[in-house]
Write a protein that holds these residues in place. Sequence first.
Motif, short mmCIF file in Angstrom:
data_model
loop_
_atom_site.label_atom_id
_atom_site.label_comp_id
_atom_site.label_asym_id
_atom_site.label_seq_id
_atom_site.Cartn_x
_atom_site.Cartn_y
_atom_site.Cartn_z
N GLU A 251 -72.00 20.72 -5.78
CA GLU A 251 -72.62 20.90 -4.46
C GLU A 251 -73.12 19.58 -3.89
OE1 GLU A 251 -76.36 23.24 -2.32
OE2 GLU A 251 -75.71 23.79 -4.34
N ASP A 252 -73.82 18.81 -4.69
CA ASP A 252 -74.43 17.58 -4.19
C ASP A 252 -73.52 16.39 -4.48
OD1 ASP A 252 -76.33 16.24 -2.83
OD2 ASP A 252 -77.69 15.96 -4.53
N ALA A 253 -73.27 15.56 -3.49
CA ALA A 253 -72.46 14.35 -3.65
C ALA A 253 -72.88 13.35 -2.60
CB ALA A 253 -70.97 14.67 -3.52
N LEU A 254 -72.56 12.10 -2.85
CA LEU A 254 -72.88 11.08 -1.86
C LEU A 254 -72.16 11.34 -0.56
CD1 LEU A 254 -74.26 8.45 -1.09
CD2 LEU A 254 -72.38 7.21 -2.16
N SER A 255 -70.87 11.73 -0.65
CA SER A 255 -70.12 12.03 0.56
C SER A 255 -68.84 12.75 0.16
CB SER A 255 -69.81 10.75 1.34
OG SER A 255 -69.27 11.06 2.61
N ALA A 256 -67.90 12.80 1.09
CA ALA A 256 -66.64 13.49 0.86
C ALA A 256 -65.59 12.91 1.80
CB ALA A 256 -66.80 15.00 1.07
N ALA B 153 -82.44 6.10 -2.10
CA ALA B 153 -81.88 7.45 -1.95
C ALA B 153 -80.40 7.49 -2.29
CB ALA B 153 -82.11 7.94 -0.51
N ILE B 154 -79.73 6.34 -2.25
CA ILE B 154 -78.31 6.28 -2.55
C ILE B 154 -78.06 6.07 -4.04
CG2 ILE B 154 -76.16 5.02 -2.04
CD1 ILE B 154 -77.24 6.46 0.36
N ALA B 155 -78.94 5.34 -4.69
CA ALA B 155 -78.71 4.91 -6.07
C ALA B 155 -78.39 6.05 -7.03
CB ALA B 155 -79.92 4.12 -6.56
N PRO B 156 -79.10 7.19 -7.03
CA PRO B 156 -78.78 8.24 -8.02
C PRO B 156 -77.38 8.82 -7.86
CG PRO B 156 -80.95 8.60 -7.05
CD PRO B 156 -80.28 7.56 -6.22
N LEU B 157 -76.79 8.66 -6.68
CA LEU B 157 -75.48 9.27 -6.43
C LEU B 157 -74.34 8.28 -6.61
CD1 LEU B 157 -76.43 11.32 -3.26
CD2 LEU B 157 -76.13 12.17 -5.59
N ARG B 158 -74.65 7.03 -6.89
CA ARG B 158 -73.59 6.07 -7.20
C ARG B 158 -73.02 6.39 -8.58
NH1 ARG B 158 -73.52 1.09 -4.18
NH2 ARG B 158 -75.36 0.81 -2.86
N ILE B 159 -71.78 5.96 -8.80
CA ILE B 159 -71.15 6.16 -10.10
C ILE B 159 -71.38 4.92 -10.95
CG2 ILE B 159 -68.89 5.28 -9.36
CD1 ILE B 159 -67.61 7.44 -11.15
N THR B 160 -71.74 5.11 -12.20
CA THR B 160 -71.97 3.98 -13.11
C THR B 160 -70.65 3.51 -13.69
OG1 THR B 160 -72.30 5.41 -15.03
CG2 THR B 160 -74.24 4.92 -13.68
#
Length: 1015
Positions: free
Chosen positions: A159-164, A312-319
């Motif tokens: 459901e939750d993602a940075l974008s699409a 607010a962006i950092a948790p949704l970035r990919i490591t």
Amino acid sequence: MPARVHALVVTRSGESARTQLTRTLDAVRAQTLVPDAVTIVVTGSISAIRGDGFPAIVEGVVETRPGLSYADALQAAYPRVSEGRAVWLLAQDTVPEPDALELLAGALERSPSAAIAAPKLTDEKHHEIVSLGVTMTSLGRSVELAAGELDQGQHDGAEDALSADIRGMLVRADVVQELRPDPALAGADEGLDLGVRARLAGRRVVLVPPAQVAVRPDGPAALPQRESQRAWATRLAQLHRRLSYAPVVAVPLHWLTLLPLALWRSAGHLIGKRPASVPAEWGAAFTEMLRFGAVARSRAAIAATRSAGWAAIAPLRITRGELHRNLDDGYGSEGGAVSELRFFSGGGAWAVLAALVVSVASFTTLLAWPGMGGGALLPLHETVSALWADAAWGLRGLGPHTVGPADPFAAVIAVLGSLWPGWPSRAMVLLWLLALPLAVLGGWFAATRVTDRSGLRILGGVAWALAPTFLTALVQGRPAAVILHLLLPWAVHAAVVAHRSWGAAGAASLLIAASLACAPSIAPAVIALWAVALILFILRGRIHGSARLIWTMIPAVAMFAPLVWAQLRHGSAVALLADPGSIWPQGPQATADAAGRGALATGFPTMDLAGWASVGGAPLALVPLLLAPLAVLALIAAVAPRWRAGIVLLAVAVTGIGTSFLVAGVVVSFFHGDSAAIWPGSGLSLAWIGLVGAALVALDTALTLHWLRSAAATLAGLALAVCALPALTAEHQERAVMSAAAAQTLPALVAAEADIEAGTLVLTPRDDGALATDVVWGPGRTLGAQTTLLSTATEPRDDGLALLAVDLLSARDYDAAKSLADRGISFVLLAPGGSDKGEALHSAAQTSIEQRTGFVKAGSTDRGVLWRIEGSVAARPGLDDAQQAAARLVVLLQLIAVIVALLLSIPTRASRRAARAQSRIVGRAPEEPVVISRRRDALAQADAEARELASIAGEGTGVVVPAVAGSDTQIEEDTQIEEDTQIEEAASSEEREAASAGERGEPAPSASDDQEDRT
């Protein structure tokens, strides 16, 4: 739920676009929640897509110029969106499921913080996920969270993602004006940018996997299909986002790093086998550097709505770890190969070790030599820097003032000498000692492209090492011919699969360039074979394979282009075929008469038939029969099951023999008045690889009976061994021309006092009473300093040196020492004469020089009488500004070509995986069974897996799965086991699928994908 929805549909003009648009409009009209209005944006002519008109739901059609990006086209439609309406972003190729809009609108209603709802994008048949969620790395690279997977509902809980992906997005009404796609992104990452800006505005993107939208890969909102265009769009979008997102103080720093990063990433693209991305990388960097207005507008749009920080962006970035797991296809270092290498288990290592023992036994005296001389051998420079100076465009090490390109062979010598930097000449001795085992190694690897059978691979390596032309070159001291023979099998090993991958193409390009540098005489044959292969690939429409084949010749063109230009200006085109290195006029070789062509036709480059003429009582007429078994096997390949490969290899053999016929009587090189014909053994080396390859094809596929195959292979191998005996014993019987040589060819005094710019005038009395003159710069003549510009010159290039030498020995009264000193010449060496006339001329010349002032006799040595010039000696004339600029340009272009090829040839995990996914055998016939060698432990493992599958299948279905038989039987290492029909078909299917994927530039199917297909 939004009260009203306005759908924006972007389409191109054209018949296919009109068909796709009709499907999209029908799907929109069939929605359970029908949009209030639909606006169509046409990038092109409206008349091309109007057809019978549009449904009533379409409130308007906007025409824009062709070629606009998706974001640019949407800008023309936004003025038609009324306030209070949510916007549904669609394209001609987006076909939503009937409940897609209702599900998206419901998601926005349930989540007031959501600014955008994004559907699951699938292919047309809804079998595969095209996109479901997009994120980015810490450096701004966009990454799909789920793409290219079979849709089994495994991600429906997301459901939750940075974008699409932007296709199918539903944008909430109250943020429509603030969250518009950025046209500066040029067709990539529009959806990601919208998600980032929504997060910075305190909102978020919600994924709605149950809402499905079918898409096509060629729509106006999709990334470009061509690899170069896709790379340009994605990189430009990434750079634009970097400048748009960065803090104000960091923007100039990012701007300054655009070009250095382009250089660094270009190297990464080449290592990653993505050469098409290199021009796109530079194009994107230069484009973004000039788009100040676009960056300013993007930053202003972000600042106008931003209410949250980048935290607010950092948790949704990919490591980095998540990225590796996301991109990992489960294909480790094992498995996947249709054919196995088995160098150690198959006996290849033992064959190389045995060849080393034979080599040491045959050339034992070389172990104590500091350097090698005799034949065409010369010492190498004592420093690596001097070796590479000889390989660059500029002043040559011979001649009074010779300026021009170096022979490409000088670069080969520089590489060889750099392997032993402390004593480069020692590298040539080691090359001679290791020549036989290196030849076996190269031949063994080349044979892996022909056969899976370990015994035949060993035969291929041994046959290549025992080639008469190779052994003759070793005994006669021909370094260029020896190095060519060692390089050819590796060049073939890479070239025959160059169409499959850029890694193979890069390696093949370097090996082909080095091979042609050693033997320019085979260039017409190589170019002809390359051109035929390229034409066939173009006719079959294999664009990627054709591009890779084209690259295989680029480094060779870069290395030879300066020499071609120089020879066409001052020499002739035929001179380009001259043998590089030192000229050896006394070398015995086959001539252009009937006897010589007969020797060449039977595979011998000299009339002594690889040393058999020196064996007392040897029947020379029967010696060619020793090669008959191999020749007969090669002819059988034309009617073998793998006849296509056999005919191609026979064509290579015929081309090589034809080349040796043509060059046998061509004389383009001269040394001190003696002429030397082109060495025909280079063409025979090319022919030999075709002959041996064809024989292996016949043994592998035509001779199906094991005992017959073994007998034929044994007979051919023993005959070659007998044929090689005189050459292998030549050193012990003092029939070889090689000899121990000092580090310099000039007296030690010259080497001790002369620097690299000091010149020595060498006067050599000839047997016919003439006097040969030469100028050597530095401590002596070296192999890398030789140049065909001088050896093939048909006009004097001594700047009056010959006239000066005549005056030096005449009775004319003039200051000879000053004339030489003005030319930068510090020493005069009078070499000893070789006959009565030569000795008489030597005595007269010595008397004349001693009577002149300005010459100080330094002594008599075994190399001749040496004089030193008194007084100051002018420096050697250097290059003018134009010549220096030309030298730098030539070296830069050549370095670029070589570095690109090196980066392409570096193996990566992906390239190794792609190679393992395809058959190592080239030209395998469809009807041939896939032969896989299995060891006892592999059989035991297969037996256990089969029993496990049998127990699983028997529990629910009653299906009986037979266990693998024979796991307890002792299996020899080279025993071949043919799998049952199902395994053969599966392996062939996987091989074809991998090959097809490789031609399309797609990754090979992974093990996990294969498991899902079977499930």
